[in-house]
Motif scaffolding. Structure first.
Motif, mmCIF file in Angstrom:
data_model
loop_
_atom_site.group_PDB
_atom_site.id
_atom_site.type_symbol
_atom_site.label_atom_id
_atom_site.label_comp_id
_atom_site.label_asym_id
_atom_site.label_seq_id
_atom_site.Cartn_x
_atom_site.Cartn_y
_atom_site.Cartn_z
ATOM 1 N N TYR A 1 -8.728 11.557 1.094
ATOM 2 C CA TYR A 1 -7.777 10.469 1.332
ATOM 3 C C TYR A 1 -6.389 11.048 1.512
ATOM 4 N N HIS B 1 0.382 14.683 -4.846
ATOM 5 C CA HIS B 1 1.302 14.536 -3.728
ATOM 6 C C HIS B 1 2.141 15.796 -3.540
ATOM 7 N N HIS C 1 1.360 15.328 6.895
ATOM 8 C CA HIS C 1 0.413 14.213 6.970
ATOM 9 C C HIS C 1 -0.574 14.415 8.116
ATOM 10 N N THR D 1 -2.229 9.676 2.836
ATOM 11 C CA THR D 1 -1.387 8.608 3.354
ATOM 12 C C THR D 1 0.080 8.992 3.171
ATOM 13 N N ARG D 2 0.930 8.344 3.955
ATOM 14 C CA ARG D 2 2.377 8.554 3.873
ATOM 15 C C ARG D 2 3.070 7.276 4.322
ATOM 16 N N GLY D 3 4.078 6.839 3.570
ATOM 17 C CA GLY D 3 4.826 5.648 3.932
ATOM 18 C C GLY D 3 5.895 5.941 4.966
ATOM 19 N N GLN E 1 0.801 -1.213 0.000
ATOM 20 C CA GLN E 1 0.000 0.000 0.000
ATOM 21 C C GLN E 1 0.838 1.269 0.000
ATOM 22 N N HIS E 2 2.097 1.165 0.383
ATOM 23 C CA HIS E 2 2.974 2.340 0.409
ATOM 24 C C HIS E 2 3.873 2.430 -0.818
ATOM 25 N N GLN F 1 5.171 7.730 -4.802
ATOM 26 C CA GLN F 1 4.851 7.490 -3.405
ATOM 27 C C GLN F 1 6.042 7.663 -2.467
ATOM 28 N N GLN G 1 -5.015 15.540 8.139
ATOM 29 C CA GLN G 1 -6.119 14.826 8.781
ATOM 30 C C GLN G 1 -7.271 15.777 9.073
#
Length: 483
Positions: free
Chosen positions: A424, A457, A410, A426-428, A220-221, A254, A414
């Protein structure tokens, strides 16, 4: 919310900021200045307009992994010289206007940064490399070219422990840079997708219908899936094909870091079982090639590791460099982490993998061991200047700050979900990239975002501030931003 910059880093970072032009307030758009008193007024006005526009957009340049925090004005006089580093950086040349000595110092610096074996004395395991005329795309092309020729030589001289190797197969993940497929096409190197569709249609061992995917699947990352890579390597190794594996240290969209250690732990037993050489000491020439595409991450992660060791950061990245004997080559783009007014980079490998020069041109009196005949000597000068004026401790502080600002971005995003429930984000792990729902064109262009499909991004580079992130988040909270 935690303080973004640790107090003990503040003093270091403040001293660094004074070195760069964009420490000046962003509304202070200085005009283009020139010493050419004969410059036509129309040309001067055009240059002023271009310069003002570019300078005004630096602060909100959030979507691309290019460091805008740079000041090379001290070496501006060199723009009036033609400096050419033609040929091998470690061989003499008839071109006298060069910076080959600085290039060697830069390569020594990165050899230490990436834990490569020194060239004094030179052994088969000693590092070899050069400063690229282009960015990591050239480095990726050169790595695949080197790997192809390496396996051809092994076959021609019978140096493989297999009776005869088949053609090598290239493996890269679904998130890898597009230059890899382009390079493979130029060189005639088979990707696992092409080889699978051509010779083994419908037999892909990782898909239910036997269809061969474009790249190795990722999590997912965006990190390569070691389990599926293992299965694919096993499939082709069983049929005599040595692998060329490209792993990412910072994927393009990503910002993911493949776990090189885990990948090697998975594929080493397969290569050994199938009769491939997995020894990586100086006496061996193994039947595989692992290339690290570290366009951004190969510069960022070593400094983040230093920051972790100095307790400037709570996180550190995975090991990807020559501490792992399985690594054959690494590439990095200068303009990304360090910042540069033009594209450049570094390719590094080992003496035992260096290609024999195709020619020894009398014209330059130097082995033609690089991809480009002529290479810009200013690239070596700029990178030497960068590593000479910013210490490793300062770079560690910058890396820690960037990681913390990415975490801040990140966390702040929120808040957007409270207003837009479908938002949506997200961050790896350790990534400088934060992915989120793509906003409208006005916001997208204002912050110079990069997008793919329904996602956009930001990439937190050294010039990105928490204020710029706050401005973006405030815009994202608007009721019509996703309309």
């Amino acid at each position: 919310m935690e303080k973004i910059i640790d107090e003990k880093n503040e003093k270091v970072l403040t001293s660094i900021a004074k070195k760069f032009r964009n420490d000046i307030p962003q509304d202070d758009y200085r005009f283009f200045e020139t010493t050419d008193t004969n410059l036509p007024s129309t040309v001067e006005k055009r240059l002023q307009k271009i310069y003002k526009h570019a300078l005004s957009r630096q602060a909100f340049s959030l979507g691309y992994p290019v460091n805008q925090q740079l000041d090379y004005s001290a070496i501006a006089p060199f723009l009036n010289l033609h400096i050419n580093n033609a040929g091998d950086p470690y061989a003499a040349s008839s071109t006298l206007l060069h910076t080959r000595d600085l290039e060697q110092e830069v390569l020594d610096y990165f050899a230490k940064l990436w834990h490569a074996i020194d060239r004094n004395p030179i052994t088969l395991e000693s590092f070899w490399g050069y400063i690229l005329a282009m960015g990591s795309t050239e480095g990726n092309l050169y790595a695949l070219w080197s790997a192809r020729e390496y396996f051809r030589e092994k076959n021609a001289l019978g140096r493989s422990i297999n009776q005869r190797l088949r053609n090598p197969i290239l493996f890269f993940s679904h998130e890898s840079h597009y230059s890899l497929e382009k390079s493979a096409n130029i060189l005639g190197v088979d990707t696992f997708e092409h080889a699978g569709n051509t010779y083994f249609p419908g037999e892909c061992p990782i898909s239910e219908d036997g269809h061969w995917p474009h790249g190795v699947p990722v999590d997912q990352h965006g990190r390569v899936d070691p389990d599926r890579l293992e299965i694919l390597v096993d499939f082709f190794a069983s049929r005599g094909h040595p692998p060329i594996i490209v792993l990412n240290v910072g994927t393009t969209f990503q910002g993911a870091f493949d776990d090189v250690t885990v990948v090697w732990q998975r594929i080493a037993p397969i290569l050994k079982q199938k009769g491939f050489c997995t020894q990586t000491d100086s006496a061996s020439r193994p039947d595989f090639w692992i290339h690290i595409d570290g366009a951004l991450g190969a510069a960022y992660l070593p400094y983040l590791e230093m920051a972790y060791q100095k307790k400037m950061s709570k996180v550190k990245g995975e090991i990807f460099d020559f501490r792992l004997p399985c690594v054959s080559s690494i590439v990095m783009s200068t303009h990304k982490w360090f910042g540069a007014p033009f594209i450049s980079g570094i390719y590094m490998s080992k003496e035992k993998y260096r290609m024999n020069p195709a020619t020894l041109p009398e014209y330059i009196d130097s082995p033609d061991t690089t991809l480009c005949g002529s290479r810009n000597g200013l690239s070596a000068l700029l990178l030497w200047y960068a590593i000479s004026t910013i210490t490793k401790e300062e770079q560690a502080a910058i890396a820690a700050r960037c990681e913390q600002v990415a975490a801040y971005a990140h966390e702040r995003m929120q808040e957007v979900k409270l207003i837009h429930p479908d938002f949506y984000v997200t961050r790896g792990p350790q990534s400088l990239v934060v992915l989120f729902t793509r906003p409208n064109a006005e916001i997208f262009n204002k912050f110079q975002l990069s997008g793919r499909g329904r996602l956009a991004h930001v990439v937190v580079m050294p010039h990105v501030t928490t204020s710029a992130i706050d401005c973006l988040v405030d815009e994202l909270k608007s009721s019509s931003v996703f309309g």
